[in-house]
Scaffold this motif. Structure first.
Motif, mmCIF file in Angstrom:
data_model
loop_
_atom_site.group_PDB
_atom_site.id
_atom_site.type_symbol
_atom_site.label_atom_id
_atom_site.label_comp_id
_atom_site.label_asym_id
_atom_site.label_seq_id
_atom_site.Cartn_x
_atom_site.Cartn_y
_atom_site.Cartn_z
ATOM 1 N N ARG A 1 39.689 40.957 26.451
ATOM 2 C CA ARG A 1 38.443 41.533 25.952
ATOM 3 C C ARG A 1 37.904 42.646 26.852
ATOM 4 N N GLY A 2 38.161 42.549 28.141
ATOM 5 C CA GLY A 2 37.641 43.541 29.074
ATOM 6 C C GLY A 2 38.419 43.496 30.375
ATOM 7 N N ASP A 3 38.446 44.603 31.073
ATOM 8 C CA ASP A 3 39.139 44.647 32.354
ATOM 9 C C ASP A 3 38.533 45.737 33.227
ATOM 10 N N TRP A 4 38.820 45.605 34.511
ATOM 11 C CA TRP A 4 38.541 46.688 35.480
ATOM 12 C C TRP A 4 39.891 47.145 36.014
ATOM 13 N N VAL A 5 40.155 48.451 35.934
ATOM 14 C CA VAL A 5 41.426 48.985 36.438
ATOM 15 C C VAL A 5 41.137 50.104 37.417
ATOM 16 N N ARG A 6 42.031 50.231 38.405
ATOM 17 C CA ARG A 6 41.914 51.314 39.383
ATOM 18 C C ARG A 6 42.067 52.650 38.662
ATOM 19 N N PRO A 7 41.257 53.657 39.033
ATOM 20 C CA PRO A 7 41.387 54.974 38.392
ATOM 21 C C PRO A 7 42.832 55.463 38.420
ATOM 22 N N GLY A 8 43.272 55.963 37.282
ATOM 23 C CA GLY A 8 44.641 56.440 37.176
ATOM 24 C C GLY A 8 45.573 55.462 36.503
ATOM 25 N N LEU A 9 45.148 54.194 36.358
ATOM 26 C CA LEU A 9 45.976 53.176 35.704
ATOM 27 C C LEU A 9 45.463 52.952 34.276
ATOM 28 N N PRO A 10 46.351 52.575 33.357
ATOM 29 C CA PRO A 10 45.923 52.366 31.962
ATOM 30 C C PRO A 10 45.173 51.048 31.798
ATOM 31 N N GLY B 1 41.006 44.188 46.610
ATOM 32 C CA GLY B 1 41.830 45.390 46.647
ATOM 33 C C GLY B 1 42.858 45.393 45.524
ATOM 34 N N ALA B 2 42.553 44.691 44.421
ATOM 35 C CA ALA B 2 43.496 44.589 43.310
ATOM 36 C C ALA B 2 43.464 45.854 42.467
ATOM 37 N N SER B 3 44.549 46.073 41.729
ATOM 38 C CA SER B 3 44.602 47.244 40.852
ATOM 39 C C SER B 3 43.999 46.933 39.484
ATOM 40 N N ASN B 4 43.879 45.657 39.147
ATOM 41 C CA ASN B 4 43.404 45.295 37.813
ATOM 42 C C ASN B 4 42.851 43.874 37.858
#
Length: 852
Positions: free
Chosen positions: A207-216, A188-191
C-alpha cells in the motif's frame, strides 16, 4: 588463608622458611590475612604470591595453586604487566589502573575481565623495597552493564521519537508512512514498505513505501508465491523472513522477484491474527546486508508498535464514529419514543464492546462519589487489577499516599464536576505499589435531565515516553557539539589552504629580496630573516589547522613505534628539559602501525610538551604502547587491530568541563602567547585521518593519559625509509625550460621568479588550458610544475592530458593540502606549499633524476 600460609613450605621458595622471616614480612602478612579487601603481596625479586581470602575468591580455580608461585609464572597471560609492576614497585614506585581490561584464565578458559588495580611497594626491616602489595578489585559487571546501557540508549531515543510522531497521527496510512520513513532512515535501508494480504492469501498489495531517491517505488499487487517457498513458509507461520543476500540464499527464479524491485537483502515481519497472515512490514537493502540481531529486534518492535498505533487510530476513529452515531440516535430518540429503549441498549452494547477491545488505554466508569463502576482490558493491563479486585473500590486507590493526603483525588472529581473535564499528567500506582507516569482525562457524564450520573476515566501509561524524552535531549546536545566541531573544521581547512598560497608568495618574495641585498646591510637582513621566521611559523600553524580539518597530505607508511620513540628520545629530552624524566614501556612484539611518520612524531612531541607544562616542578612522563582489538564500532573505531600509544603524566590534570573542550580548535588553558590551542585538535585530526582516534583520560589533580589509536599496518604496507640525496642532482645542473601552471597570480609569479633565480627559464600559465596551449606550442619544455586546485581543470586532470601527449615529461604537483586523489598520489612527485627555494631546487633535481 592464614592457616594455609602457615602450613605452606616456604623454604622451597625465595621467601624462605617462616622461622626466618623478618619482622616486616611477618607484619605485612598479618595485615594482609586480616584485611577484607582482596590483597596479594609479590615478595622478593621473583614476586612470590602471598594473598588473602578476598584474592583467593578472585583467583577462582587457580587457587590454591597460585600460593608461593612466582608472579610471572602464576599469571603467564599478563606476564608483561606484572614484570612492569615488579620493576616499578621494587624501585619504590606506585601504579594504579581503573577498569583495566585483561584476558585471564581463571576457570580453564580465557575470559575478558575489568579490574581496578593499585600497586604499592612494601619494605623490609632496613626500609628498602622488598616486594609489591596489590589491591585487586574486579569491576567486570559494572563495565559490561555500562556498555549495554549505551547500546540501548540510541534504540530508546529512536522509539520515543517514532512514538511521538505516530502518536499524533489519526490516520492509519499516515502512521504507516511515518513509520516506514523513520525506520528506513534509522537503519540506512534503501526501502521500507507495508502490505496487506489478499483474503485468499494468494496475493499481497504493497500500500505504501519509502524508497531512497533514485530507486523505483514498490507499491503494487504481487503474487505471494513469486517470492519463493521460503517466504511463503516462514511468513505464513508467523516467523520473520530474513535474507542477507537473496542471490545466494534463494534459487535464481525466486531471487528474481526481489531483484526486479531492486531488493538484495530483506527483513520482513508478519502480522498474524486468528492464525491467518493479514499484513507485512519490511525493511530492504539494494545491496547484500547482514542483518544483526539488534536490527531484527528493532524491526519487530517497530512493527508491533506501528500496528498498535494503527489499532489505536482505528479505535479512535471508531470512537468518533460511535459518538456521531450516539448523537444521531439521541436526536432520533426524541421522535421515535417507541424505539428509544432498544436503540439505547444497542448503543450501550456497541460502546461496551468497543471500550473492552482497547488495551492501550485504561477506560472505566466512576459513580458520582468516585467508586469504580466498570473496568476494561486496558485498565487491567496498565493498572494490574482484575475487575473483581477493583470494582467497588474508590479510584483514589491509584494515587500515592502523599497525593491522597493532599486531597488530589477529590480535587480531580470537583474539577470535572464543575468544569465538565479534568486532565493532567502525574504519578499513579499500579497493583503492588509500583509507580508509573500517567496521562489522565476525567469527563463528567450527565443524563438527559443534566443530572450527574458519574465520570468517564481514561488513563494512558506514558512512563517510557517521559524517560526517552530526557535521553533524547542529552543526545541532541551531543549532536549539536559534533556538528559545531565539523563546521569549524571545514572553515579552518579552507582558511589554511588560502593562507598557504599567501605564505608561498611572501616567503618566495622575501627569499629573492634577501639574495639581492648587499651583504653588509645587517639591519635590513635581520628584518627579512625575522619575516621569514614569522612566515615559517605561519606555515607550521596552517599545518596544524589542516591536521585538525583532516586535509593535510599524509604519507602513509609502516611505522615501528618502539623504534621511532627510541630514536626520538634525545629530541624529547632536549625539548622538555632535564627536570622531567621520560620512561618508555613497549612489549617485545608490538606490531607496526600504518600512518604518517612525520605527523606521528609531531603528535608525540606535542603530547610530551603538554605533559611537561602540566608538571611545572618536574616529574615523570611515561610513553607506552599496547595492542588492542576492537570488535564492532567503539567510539568511532571500526572493528580491527590497533596499537594504542599513551603519553601519561602526573600533573594537574583536567576537570570534566576542560576535558570536554580539550580537542576544540583554539581552546587552550595556557597563558597568552604560550599556546595556539591547535595541538590536541591537530592530533585529533591526524589520528582520524589515519583511521584511528585520540582519546584523553584525565581528572583534576590526578594527571592525564593521552591515547593515540592507530590501525595495525597491513601485510603490504610500505615501510618508512630515510632517503639521503644531494641537494641538487646532476640532471638539474643545466638550465631548463619549465612550464608553471597556477591560478593564483602571486604564487605563479613568485614561483617563476624562484626558477629564474636558479638559472632556469620559466613559462607561466594561469590555468590548465593555458598550460596545454603552451605545451603544444613549445617543444623545448623540459619540466611541468602545476597546482592542484585550479578552476576548470585540476592539476591531476592536466597531468592526465600531458601524459597522453608527452609521457616522458617530468611533472611536479605543487599543492597546499591533501587534495590529491588517492589513485594518483602514489605516482606523482609532490611539492608541498608553502615551499622555499631550496625545496623547489630539490624537487626539480628529483624530477630530472627520475627521468634519468
Amino acid at each position: 588463608m592464614g592457616a594455609r600460609i602457615a602450613a605452606y613450605d616456604w623454604s622451597t621458595t625465595g621467601v624462605g622458611a617462616i622461622a626466618q622471616w623478618s619482622q616486616s614480612l611477618r607484619s605485612i602478612v598479618a595485615f594482609l590475612v586480616n584485611s577484607p579487601v582482596p590483597l596479594v603481596m609479590l615478595w622478593g625479586e621473583d614476586g612470590h604470591l602471598i594473598y588473602n581470602d578476598g584474592y583467593s575468591a578472585f583467583a577462582g580455580e587457580r587457587h590454591p595453586g597460585l600460593l608461593g608461585m612466582k608472579v610471572l609464572e602464576a599469571w603467564p597471560e599478563v606476564a608483561d604487566l606484572n614484570a612492569h609492576v615488579m620493576r616499578v614497585g621494587l624501585a619504590g614506585g606506585t601504579l594504579a589502573y581503573r577498569n583495566h581490561r585483561l584476558k585471564l584464565n581463571r576457570t580453564g578458559v580465557f575470559e575478558d575481565c575489568w579490574l581496578d588495580l593499585d600497586y604499592s611497594p612494601v619494605f623490609d626491616d632496613d626500609g628498602h623495597p622488598a616486594g609489591v602489595m596489590a589491591v585487586v578489585v574486579e569491576t567486570t559487571e559494572s563495565v559490561l552493564a555500562e556498555q549495554a546501557l549505551r547500546k540501548s540508549e540510541a534504540r530508546l531515543r529512536f522509539l520515543d521519537a517514532l512514538d511521538r510522531d505516530t502518536g499524533r497521527a489519526t490516520d492509519p496510512l499516515e502512521i504507516l508512512a511515518i513509520t516506514t520513513a523513520k525506520l528506513a532512515e534509522h537503519l540506512g535501508a534503501s526501502n521500507c514498505a507495508y502490505a496487506d494480504m489478499d483474503a485468499d492469501g494468494a496475493g499481497l498489495t504493497i500500500r505504501g513505501d519509502w524508497v531512497r531517491p533514485g530507486l523505483p517505488s514498490t507499491v503494487g499487487h504481487y503474487q505471494f508465491a513469486a517470492f519463493g517457498e521460503q517466504a511463503v513458509r516462514e511468513l505464513s507461520a508467523g516467523r520473520p523472513l530474513i535474507l542477507d543476500d537473496n542471490a545466494i540464499e534463494l534459487p535464481e527464479h525466486e531471487a528474481a522477484a526481489f531483484q526486479a524491485i531492486r531488493i538484495a537483502a530483506t527483513c520482513c515481519m508478519p502480522l498474524v491474527k486468528d492464525g491467518r497472515l493479514i499484513a507485512l512490514m519490511a525493511a530492504h537493502h539494494d545491496e547484500p546486508h547482514v542483518w544483526t540481531a539488534d536490527e531484527v529486534a528493532l524491526i519487530r518492535e517497530v512493527t508491533d508498535r506501528s500496528w498498535a498505533h494503527v489499532e489505536r487510530a482505528a479505535a479512535e476513529a471508531e470512537l468518533r464514529k460511535t459518538a456521531i452515531q450516539l448523537r444521531e440516535l439521541n436526536a432520533e430518540l426524541e421522535t421515535r419514543a417507541t424505539e428509544r429503549a432498544a436503540a439505547l441498549e444497542q448503543s450501550r452494547t456497541q460502546f461496551r464492546l468497543l471500550v473492552q477491545g482497547v488495551t492501550d488505554y485504561a477506560i472505566y466508569m466512576l459513580d458520582p462519589d468516585g467508586i469504580v463502576a466498570s473496568w476494561n482490558a486496558g485498565a487491567q493491563r496498565i493498572k494490574g487489577y482484575a475487575p473483581d479486585e477493583i470494582m467497588g473500590a474508590h479510584f483514589s486507590t491509584f494515587y500515592h499516599e502523599e497525593d491522597r493526603a493532599a486531597g488530589e483525588p477529590q480535587r480531580a472529581l470537583e474539577t470535572a464536576r464543575r468544569q465538565g473535564r479534568f486532565a493532567a499528567e502525574g504519578w499513579r500506582m499500579r497493583k503492588g505499589g509500583v509507580r508509573f507516569r500517567a496521562s489522565v482525562v476525567l469527563d463528567a457524564i450527565h443524563d438527559d435531565d443534566g443530572k450527574l450520573i458519574g465520570f468517564a476515566k481514561i488513563t494512558r501509561d506514558i512512563t517510557e515516553r517521559e524517560e526517552a524524552q530526557r535521553e533524547l535531549e542529552v543526545a541532541r546536545e551531543a549532536l549539536f557539539q559534533s556538528q559545531k566541531i565539523e563546521a569549524i573544521g571545514q572553515l579552518t581547512g579552507g582558511v589554511a589552504h588560502d593562507f598557504n598560497n599567501l605564505l608561498m608568495a611572501i616567503m618566495s618574495g622575501l627569499t629573492l629580496l634577501r639574495k639581492r641585498l648587499p651583504e653588509d646591510d645587517a639591519q635590513i637582513t635581520r628584518l627579512i630573516d625575522n619575516s621569514l621566521q614569522a612566515a615559517d611559523r605561519g606555515a607550521a600553524l596552517t599545518q596544524r589547522m589542516l591536521a585538525f580539518a583532516r586535509r593535510q597530505e599524509l604519507k602513509t607508511e609502516r611505522i615501528d613505534v618502539p623504534a621511532l620513540v627510541a630514536d626520538m628520545r634525545g629530541l624529547l629530552e632536549r625539548t622538555i628539559g632535564p627536570a622531567w624524566r621520560i620512561e618508555m614501556d613497549f612489549p617485545d612484539r608490538l606490531p607496526a602501525v600504518s600512518g604518517d611518520v612525520n605527523q606521528l612524531e609531531m603528535a608525540l612531541v606535542n603530547l610530551a610538551v603538554n605533559a611537561r607544562d602540566a608538571m611545572p616542578d618536574g616529574g615523570l612522563i611515561c610513553i607506552r604502547g599496547v595492542e588492542r582489538e576492537v570488535i564492532g564500532e567503539v567510539r568511532g573505531l571500526t572493528s580491527g587491530h590497533y596499537v594504542r600509544m599513551t603519553v601519561s603524566d602526573e600533573g594537574t590534570g583536567m576537570d570534566a568541563a576542560t576535558l570536554a573542550r580539550a580537542t576544540e580548535p583554539f581552546f587552550t588553558t595556557k597563558g597568552v602567547g604560550k599556546g595556539t590551542g591547535l595541538g590536541l585538535s591537530m592530533i585529533h585530526g591526524f589520528a582520524r585521518q589515519n583511521g584511528g582516534m585520540l582519546e584523553i583520560e584525565s581528572e583534576a589533580g590526578r594527571g592525564t593519559h593521552a591515547h593515540i589509536w592507530l590501525p595495525v599496518a597491513g601485510e603490504f604496507a610500505r615501510p618508512a625509509v630515510t632517503v639521503l640525496r644531494n641537494v641538487v642532482g646532476r640532471a638539474a645542473t643545466r638550465s631548463l625550460v619549465v612550464l608553471v601552471a597556477d591560478d593564483d597570480p602571486l604564487v605563479l609569479m613568485n614561483t617563476a621568479d624562484l626558477l629564474t633565480d636558479l638559472g632556469h627559464k620559466a613559462i607561466e600559465a594561469e590555468s590548465g588550458a593555458a598550460a596545454l596551449d603552451q605545451l603544444a606550442a613549445r617543444e623545448d619544455i623540459a619540466l611541468l610544475i602545476t597546482d592542484q586546485a585550479m578552476p576548470g581543470m585540476t592539476g591531476t586532470e592536466l597531468i592526465a592530458h600531458v601524459r597522453a601527449r608527452r609521457p616522458e615529461l617530468p611533472i611536479i604537483l605543487a599543492t597546499g593540502y591533501g587534495e590529491t586523489p588517492a589513485e594518483a598520489a602514489e605516482h606523482l612527485l609532490r611539492l608541498n606549499k608553502p615551499f622555499t627555494q631550496a625545496d623547489l631546487e630539490r624537487a626539480v633535481a628529483d624530477a630530472m633524476l627520475q627521468r634519468v
